[in-house]
Design a protein around this motif. Structure first.
Motif, PDB file in Angstrom:
ATOM      1  N   TYR A 104       0.832  -1.200   0.000  1.00 59.30           N
ATOM      2  CA  TYR A 104       0.000   0.000   0.000  1.00 59.30           C
ATOM      3  C   TYR A 104       0.873   1.258   0.000  1.00 59.30           C
ATOM      4  CZ  TYR A 104      -4.433  -2.403   0.967  1.00 59.30           C
ATOM      5  OH  TYR A 104      -5.561  -3.181   0.877  1.00 59.30           O
ATOM      6  N   THR A 105       1.899   1.261   0.854  1.00 56.62           N
ATOM      7  CA  THR A 105       2.775   2.418   0.959  1.00 56.62           C
ATOM      8  C   THR A 105       3.541   2.649  -0.342  1.00 56.62           C
ATOM      9  OG1 THR A 105       2.997   1.980   3.315  1.00 56.62           O
ATOM     10  CG2 THR A 105       4.588   3.467   2.354  1.00 56.62           C
ATOM     11  N   ARG A 106       4.017   1.577  -0.955  1.00 56.95           N
ATOM     12  CA  ARG A 106       4.752   1.716  -2.211  1.00 56.95           C
ATOM     13  C   ARG A 106       3.848   2.238  -3.317  1.00 56.95           C
ATOM     14  NH1 ARG A 106       5.464  -0.948  -6.715  1.00 56.95           N
ATOM     15  NH2 ARG A 106       4.403  -2.841  -6.067  1.00 56.95           N
ATOM     16  N   LEU A 107       2.652   1.671  -3.434  1.00 53.36           N
ATOM     17  CA  LEU A 107       1.720   2.144  -4.465  1.00 53.36           C
ATOM     18  C   LEU A 107       1.312   3.594  -4.219  1.00 53.36           C
ATOM     19  CD1 LEU A 107      -0.548  -1.014  -4.863  1.00 53.36           C
ATOM     20  CD2 LEU A 107       0.940  -0.042  -6.602  1.00 53.36           C
ATOM     21  N   ALA A 108       1.148   3.963  -2.962  1.00 51.64           N
ATOM     22  CA  ALA A 108       0.779   5.348  -2.643  1.00 51.64           C
ATOM     23  C   ALA A 108       1.931   6.301  -2.965  1.00 51.64           C
ATOM     24  CB  ALA A 108       0.392   5.461  -1.179  1.00 51.64           C
ATOM     25  N   GLY A 109       3.152   5.870  -2.703  1.00 49.79           N
ATOM     26  CA  GLY A 109       4.303   6.714  -2.993  1.00 49.79           C
ATOM     27  C   GLY A 109       4.531   6.927  -4.479  1.00 49.79           C
ATOM     28  N   GLU A 110       4.148   5.951  -5.291  1.00 49.40           N
ATOM     29  CA  GLU A 110       4.333   6.044  -6.744  1.00 49.40           C
ATOM     30  C   GLU A 110       3.085   6.548  -7.466  1.00 49.40           C
ATOM     31  OE1 GLU A 110       5.304   2.047  -7.794  1.00 49.40           O
ATOM     32  OE2 GLU A 110       7.297   2.134  -6.890  1.00 49.40           O
ATOM     33  N   ALA A 111       2.075   6.984  -6.726  1.00 45.16           N
ATOM     34  CA  ALA A 111       0.799   7.378  -7.326  1.00 45.16           C
ATOM     35  C   ALA A 111       0.956   8.610  -8.206  1.00 45.16           C
ATOM     36  CB  ALA A 111      -0.219   7.652  -6.227  1.00 45.16           C
ATOM     37  N   THR A 112       0.158   8.627  -9.271  1.00 47.01           N
ATOM     38  CA  THR A 112       0.156   9.766 -10.191  1.00 47.01           C
ATOM     39  C   THR A 112      -1.177  10.502 -10.073  1.00 47.01           C
ATOM     40  OG1 THR A 112      -0.702   8.394 -11.983  1.00 47.01           O
ATOM     41  CG2 THR A 112       1.687   8.625 -11.826  1.00 47.01           C
ATOM     42  N   ARG A 113      -1.204  11.703 -10.549  1.00 44.35           N
ATOM     43  CA  ARG A 113      -2.407  12.528 -10.484  1.00 44.35           C
ATOM     44  C   ARG A 113      -3.478  11.965 -11.425  1.00 44.35           C
ATOM     45  NH1 ARG A 113      -4.233  15.896  -6.833  1.00 44.35           N
ATOM     46  NH2 ARG A 113      -5.318  17.673  -7.669  1.00 44.35           N
ATOM     47  N   ALA A 114      -4.718  11.969 -10.983  1.00 46.40           N
ATOM     48  CA  ALA A 114      -5.821  11.494 -11.818  1.00 46.40           C
ATOM     49  C   ALA A 114      -6.052  12.458 -12.976  1.00 46.40           C
ATOM     50  CB  ALA A 114      -7.089  11.373 -10.986  1.00 46.40           C
ATOM     51  N   VAL A 144      -3.347  -4.583  -9.661  1.00 42.32           N
ATOM     52  CA  VAL A 144      -3.219  -3.142  -9.426  1.00 42.32           C
ATOM     53  C   VAL A 144      -1.769  -2.748  -9.629  1.00 42.32           C
ATOM     54  CG1 VAL A 144      -3.468  -1.300  -7.734  1.00 42.32           C
ATOM     55  CG2 VAL A 144      -5.147  -3.145  -7.811  1.00 42.32           C
ATOM     56  N   ARG A 145      -1.546  -1.883 -10.590  1.00 42.54           N
ATOM     57  CA  ARG A 145      -0.177  -1.456 -10.904  1.00 42.54           C
ATOM     58  C   ARG A 145       0.150  -0.094 -10.328  1.00 42.54           C
ATOM     59  NH1 ARG A 145      -1.332  -3.245 -16.683  1.00 42.54           N
ATOM     60  NH2 ARG A 145      -0.994  -5.484 -16.551  1.00 42.54           N
ATOM     61  N   ALA A 146      -0.861   0.748 -10.168  1.00 44.07           N
ATOM     62  CA  ALA A 146      -0.605   2.102  -9.676  1.00 44.07           C
ATOM     63  C   ALA A 146      -1.889   2.686  -9.092  1.00 44.07           C
ATOM     64  CB  ALA A 146      -0.109   2.995 -10.802  1.00 44.07           C
ATOM     65  N   TYR A 147      -1.705   3.629  -8.196  1.00 40.01           N
ATOM     66  CA  TYR A 147      -2.815   4.401  -7.659  1.00 40.01           C
ATOM     67  C   TYR A 147      -2.841   5.749  -8.347  1.00 40.01           C
ATOM     68  CZ  TYR A 147      -3.315   1.198  -3.658  1.00 40.01           C
ATOM     69  OH  TYR A 147      -3.523   0.111  -2.867  1.00 40.01           O
ATOM     70  N   ARG A 148      -3.975   6.392  -8.276  1.00 38.73           N
ATOM     71  CA  ARG A 148      -4.127   7.769  -8.740  1.00 38.73           C
ATOM     72  C   ARG A 148      -4.442   8.621  -7.516  1.00 38.73           C
ATOM     73  NH1 ARG A 148      -5.796   7.823 -14.352  1.00 38.73           N
ATOM     74  NH2 ARG A 148      -4.632   6.130 -15.293  1.00 38.73           N
ATOM     75  N   THR A 149      -4.168   9.893  -7.602  1.00 35.45           N
ATOM     76  CA  THR A 149      -4.441  10.796  -6.488  1.00 35.45           C
ATOM     77  C   THR A 149      -5.293  11.966  -6.945  1.00 35.45           C
ATOM     78  OG1 THR A 149      -2.444  12.111  -6.867  1.00 35.45           O
ATOM     79  CG2 THR A 149      -2.246  10.264  -5.350  1.00 35.45           C
ATOM     80  N   THR A 150      -6.030  12.509  -5.996  1.00 33.55           N
ATOM     81  CA  THR A 150      -6.776  13.747  -6.196  1.00 33.55           C
ATOM     82  C   THR A 150      -6.608  14.595  -4.947  1.00 33.55           C
ATOM     83  OG1 THR A 150      -8.806  12.842  -5.252  1.00 33.55           O
ATOM     84  CG2 THR A 150      -8.544  12.654  -7.640  1.00 33.55           C
ATOM     85  N   GLY A 151      -7.166  15.774  -4.975  1.00 37.33           N
ATOM     86  CA  GLY A 151      -7.160  16.627  -3.799  1.00 37.33           C
ATOM     87  C   GLY A 151      -8.076  16.069  -2.724  1.00 37.33           C
ATOM     88  N   ILE A 152      -7.973  16.617  -1.553  1.00 35.64           N
ATOM     89  CA  ILE A 152      -8.693  16.094  -0.389  1.00 35.64           C
ATOM     90  C   ILE A 152     -10.204  16.309  -0.487  1.00 35.64           C
ATOM     91  CG2 ILE A 152      -8.604  18.116   1.123  1.00 35.64           C
ATOM     92  CD1 ILE A 152      -7.451  14.758   2.312  1.00 35.64           C
TER      93      ILE A 152
END
Length: 187
Positions: free
Chosen positions: A68-78, A165-173
């Motif tokens: 989880y931590t690794r995928l979160a650290g490598e996450a890209t913007r949605a 699951v290869r990667a996570y995406r991120t958005t604002g809070i």
């Protein structure tokens, strides 16, 4: 989806989706199981169940944290074309796809009560408590980094940290309808 957009589901919501059904299936199974004297007696069964509850909750809460931590650290913007799935849709899809597993786990917990009264239900409730603790941990990560973690909804067959699951995406809070940790957003 048009222009390459994907449906994204919140990681914390997917983790939290299994907590309530396991918890609420485990408690009645433990209560009904405590009514049966079993092979070992109620006292030994319930003490074993309490130990199983604690061990299972800790194991589930700590499992796959590095991934989880690794995928979160490598996450890209949605991307703008990505579709953010509602909390209710994500929870309903997760529970609907696993309803037979949940029923089988409930029946197995009841069956275990003939050997160790209440132990199977407490074990099941411990798994639910562990998932809730993991969702709280993810919520704290999201709050600390002021980003929400999302995963492609098409890759959730083996969970939000499974091999597909290869990667996570991120958005604002403020994106989506769920608070950090996957709970309902308070208005």
């Amino acid at each position: 989806m048009a222009r390459g957009g994907q449906a994204l589901a919140r990681v914390a919501v997917v983790v939290r989706a299994g907590a309530a059904p396991l918890w609420w299936a485990g408690l009645p199974a433990a209560g009904l199981g405590a009514l049966v004297p079993g092979l070992t007696g109620r006292r030994i069964g319930l003490l074993t169940g309490a130990a199983l509850f604690l061990v299972t909750a800790a194991a589930v809460a700590l499992a796959r944290r590095a991934r989880y931590t690794r995928l979160a650290g490598e996450a890209t913007r949605a991307a703008r074309a990505d579709f953010l799935q509602d909390r209710a849709v994500t929870v309903r899809a997760w529970r609907r796809s696993r309803r037979w597993w949940l029923l089988g786990a409930f029946l197995a917990a009841l069956g275990l009560s003939f050997a160790l009264p209440g132990a199977g239900g407490l074990w099941l409730a411990g798994a639910g408590a562990g998932l809730w603790l993991k969702a709280v941990w993810l919520g704290r990560w999201e709050h600390r980094h002021e980003t929400l973690l999302w995963v492609c909804a098409d890759r959730l067959a083996k969970g939000p940290a499974g091999k597909p699951v290869r990667a996570y995406r991120t958005t604002g809070i403020a994106a989506g309808d769920a608070a950090p940790g996957g709970g309902r957003r308070r208005r």
